[in-house]
Enzyme design. Structure first.
Site, PDB file in Angstrom:
ATOM      1  N   PHE A 320     -56.881  30.833  17.061  1.00 43.59           N
ATOM      2  CA  PHE A 320     -57.510  29.636  16.503  1.00 43.59           C
ATOM      3  C   PHE A 320     -56.711  28.392  16.860  1.00 43.59           C
ATOM      4  O   PHE A 320     -55.475  28.390  16.770  1.00 43.59           O
ATOM      5  CB  PHE A 320     -57.564  29.709  14.975  1.00 43.59           C
ATOM      6  CG  PHE A 320     -58.605  30.631  14.420  1.00 43.59           C
ATOM      7  CD1 PHE A 320     -59.903  30.194  14.213  1.00 43.59           C
ATOM      8  CD2 PHE A 320     -58.281  31.931  14.071  1.00 43.59           C
ATOM      9  CE1 PHE A 320     -60.857  31.048  13.675  1.00 43.59           C
ATOM     10  CE2 PHE A 320     -59.214  32.788  13.529  1.00 43.59           C
ATOM     11  CZ  PHE A 320     -60.522  32.341  13.330  1.00 43.59           C
ATOM     12  N   ASP A 321     -57.400  27.330  17.213  1.00 47.14           N
ATOM     13  CA  ASP A 321     -56.801  26.007  17.139  1.00 47.14           C
ATOM     14  C   ASP A 321     -56.738  25.651  15.657  1.00 47.14           C
ATOM     15  O   ASP A 321     -57.577  26.095  14.871  1.00 47.14           O
ATOM     16  CB  ASP A 321     -57.665  24.997  17.893  1.00 47.14           C
ATOM     17  CG  ASP A 321     -57.166  23.581  17.695  1.00 47.14           C
ATOM     18  OD1 ASP A 321     -55.987  23.323  17.978  1.00 47.14           O
ATOM     19  OD2 ASP A 321     -57.956  22.735  17.226  1.00 47.14           O
ATOM     20  N   LYS A 322     -55.739  24.881  15.250  1.00 46.50           N
ATOM     21  CA  LYS A 322     -55.598  24.566  13.818  1.00 46.50           C
ATOM     22  C   LYS A 322     -56.502  23.417  13.387  1.00 46.50           C
ATOM     23  O   LYS A 322     -57.399  23.589  12.566  1.00 46.50           O
ATOM     24  CB  LYS A 322     -54.144  24.223  13.481  1.00 46.50           C
ATOM     25  CG  LYS A 322     -53.937  23.864  12.002  1.00 46.50           C
ATOM     26  CD  LYS A 322     -52.513  23.477  11.711  1.00 46.50           C
ATOM     27  CE  LYS A 322     -52.190  22.068  12.205  1.00 46.50           C
ATOM     28  NZ  LYS A 322     -52.881  21.004  11.417  1.00 46.50           N
ATOM     29  N   VAL A 520     -60.896  30.193  19.588  1.00 50.15           N
ATOM     30  CA  VAL A 520     -61.820  29.402  18.777  1.00 50.15           C
ATOM     31  C   VAL A 520     -61.275  27.991  18.653  1.00 50.15           C
ATOM     32  O   VAL A 520     -60.130  27.794  18.216  1.00 50.15           O
ATOM     33  CB  VAL A 520     -62.002  30.012  17.367  1.00 50.15           C
ATOM     34  CG1 VAL A 520     -63.085  29.261  16.605  1.00 50.15           C
ATOM     35  CG2 VAL A 520     -62.351  31.491  17.465  1.00 50.15           C
TER      36      VAL A 520
END
Length: 648
Positions: A320-322, A520
């Site tokens: 995941f990107d944050k 994502v």
């Protein structure tokens, strides 16, 4: 769009062939129809029903790529050679019926595309030169003003210039709760205006709307083949010639070397050809893939091809990107700490007054908090922005400062040990701390952070329960912030302070260590990492052209539950592909073995063979039941509430 299956000339010819065959069979058995007349009528049925299969077989032979059509025609010719005219006509009818079922299955699987096309209204009310006129949606131009009355569908993408309403955006985003729209808000073609009249300035032509892009993506998805589809094609390239060779061996070797009757073994060879024409084997992969893609589209998930739905179904790691993916994407106030006689309300009043004229993003967080708490902000005099440190101003005759600890160090304000411990505690949680005070003392602290999305923790847990081995967070933020968010959400690993190229390397390392990796992100800033991953997934991309183009899978809602649904549906699709291939191969193996030992009649073998196609179609169509529960969008209690029906 292609001609619907029931309107195709092939269907009409099949009906004629089936009618003639049935009539001849009844007349032959019940009324003693002479053999010559029976042969003539069966011949008519064979010619009429065999036009399309024969044409396909001829093209395949010319291209050097024989397929099931070729096997079928060879079997019909062999039956005619043996004088089995009725069986030959039956072969044509039953095989053509199997192909019709294939067309019907594909038609049903593609219903999602037709439904999307029919969503957008064909006409729009345009205001030109002060006059209202009804024109075709295709004739609407950019910057036209379109009037949409209550209860009407919005015909094009645009921006609201007048009026306010609520809009049902389920056709684009999949969300069930209507969204409030007012001046300056973006609206999308095919969505339903519920309450008030709107005037909308057109921003995209009919062929360029978000809906039009979705339709193109879903149609194009069927051209991109996954591993299952490629396996099916490679298998077919070996399987078809092998069946021809086997049939030739069966027909020639026993009579030539063992003195067996030629007609008997030719008949067995024909049965081998017939039962090896497996429609179920042909359908096993594409019908599951197309049904999976269509089902996803109806739930607001755009999958760009079978290769991506299969990759998502085999995902071992989700990265995941944050910012904006696991978190809201903008700072908000998390803590108010008073270290004086000021109340939290008074602290916010002073902070709001100082930050009202500031343009810093953290100032927006404070102003939003004052709005949420309905704080009345006093007037400020002698305001001054202190670049890189904070701001100051006079409120009710007193001078106040707000900013980072460095500002108060420069002012030589005593920050005692307790204050330092409190600041470090908040910073250790990944929060940015602002101090509020005078030139002599600190009065309070305000902590600001990008909050996790309310369902992020539950979604991560659900991914692990769905079979994902590891969840990783990739962020450009500092390590303290990244690890604080990661710990709160329950991710397995946090990689912080990453540049775009570092994210690519991180994805490569995860692929090398674990296999299939899904990335994502927002589809724009994370484009390199999305491209490197086995499947790139962009979230919340309604109206975002770049995201729709760069991602392999686009989620039309900014909702992590929709991501969980997508991976579960993908795993179900892969499971259906595996089941279909196994069922098809088992049936073919049974039929070929029984044909070789001479216990499988020609007609019964054909019926069982075509029946296997029905089993394959029915099995794939179960995917249509796995819809995303719209009412479950806002679920936040526990992992069992993941909005996906009928998932085992």
């Amino acid at each position: 769009m292609n001609t619907r299956w029931y309107k195709h000339p092939r269907t009409i010819l099949l009906i004629i062939a089936a009618t003639v065959t049935a009539f001849t069979l009844i007349a032959e058995i019940g009324f003693g129809l002479p053999e010559m007349w029976a042969i003539i009528l069966y011949s008519i049925a064979i010619v009429v029903g065999g036009i399309y299969p024969a044409r396909s077989a001829w093209v395949e032979l010319r291209n050097g790529s024989p397929s099931i059509n070729t096997l079928h025609i060879a079997a019909v010719i062999g039956a005619i050679y043996l004088g089995l005219w009725g069986e030959a006509a039956g072969l044509v009818v039953i095989f053509s019926l199997g192909e019709l079922m294939e067309s019907y299955a594909s038609d049903k699987a593609r219903n999602a595309i037709r439904a999307l096309v029919e969503l957008a209204p064909s006409e729009a009310t345009v205001i030109r030169n002060g006059r209202q006129m009804r024109i075709l949606t295709e004739q609407v131009e950019i910057r036209d003003i379109v009037l949409v009355r209550p209860g009407e569908k919005i015909p094009v993408d645009g921006v609201v210039t007048k009026g306010s309403t609520t809009v049902d955006q389920a056709s684009i985003t999949g969300e069930s709760i209507p969204v409030s729209k007012q001046l300056g808000d973006e609206v999308f073609a095919s969505t339903l205006n519920e309450r008030g009249a709107l005037e909308i300035e057109v921003t995209k032509l009919a062929q360029d709307t978000t809906l039009a892009q979705i339709i193109k993506l879903v149609e194009g998805a069927q051209m991109k083949k996954g591993k299952g589809q490629r396996f099916s094609e490679k298998f077919g390239a070996i399987y078809t010639p092998a069946m021809f060779v086997l049939a030739i061996i069966v027909a020639i070797v026993p009579p030539l070397f063992f003195g067996q009757p030629f007609d008997e073994w030719l008949y067995r060879a024909l049965v081998v050809l017939v039962v090896s024409c497996s429609c179920g084997l042909v359908l096993s992969v594409p019908v599951a893939v197309v049904t999976g893609i269509g089902t996803a589209a109806r739930s607001g998930v755009m999958v760009k091809g079978g290769i991506y739905i299969e990759s998502a179904g085999s995902t071992q790691v989700v990265a995941f990107d944050k910012t904006g993916t696991l978190t809201v994407g903008k700072p908000s106030v998390t803590d108010l700490v008073t270290v004086s006689d000021l109340s939290n309300k008074q602290l916010l009043e002073i902070a709001g007054a100082l930050e009202k004229q500031s343009e810093h993003p953290l100032a927006d967080a404070i102003m939003e908090e004052t709005l949420n708490k309905k704080i009345t902000i006093p007037d400020v005099e002698e305001f001054d922005s202190l670049t890189g440190r904070g701001a100051k101003g006079k409120i009710n005759g007193n001078n106040y400062y707000i900013g980072n600890p460095r500002l108060f160090n420069e002012l030589k304000v005593n920050i005692n040990k307790d204050h330092v411990m409190q600041i470090e505690k908040l910073q250790g949680q990944g929060k940015t701390v602002m101090l509020l005070g005078t030139a002599n003392e600190v009065l309070g602290m305000i902590a600001v952070a990008d909050r996790p999305k309310e369902n992020a923790k539950q979604a991560i847990q659900s991914l692990k329960e769905a079979g994902v081995k590891k969840v990783v967070m990739l962020t450009g933020d500092n390590r303290l912030t990244g690890e604080a968010i990661g710990k709160e959400l329950g991710v397995d690993e946090v990689r912080a302070e990453l540049l775009p190229e570092d994210k690519i390397n991180a994805v490569k390392e995860l692929q090398k260590q674990y296999g299939q990796v899904a990335m994502v992100g927002d589809g724009v800033n994370d484009a390199p990492a999305l491209a490197q991953a086995d499947v790139g997934i962009a979230m919340g991309v309604q109206g975002t052209d770049v995201a729709l183009e760069t991602a392999d899978i686009a989620l039309m809602q900014d909702n992590l539950d929709q991501l969980v649904y997508t991976l579960k549906l993908s795993k179900k699709t892969v499971s259906k592909i595996d089941q279909n291939i196994a069922i098809s191969l088992a049936i073919v193996a049974f039929l070929v073995v029984t044909a070789l030992i001479g216990v499988m009649p020609l007609t019964l073998g054909l019926i069982i063979n075509e029946g296997s196609a029905l089993i394959i179609i029915a099995n794939a169509m179960f995917l249509r039941r796995y819809q995303w529960k719209k009412e479950g969008i806002r679920t936040k209690n526990n992992a069992s509430d993941i909005p996906l029906t009928n998932v085992e």
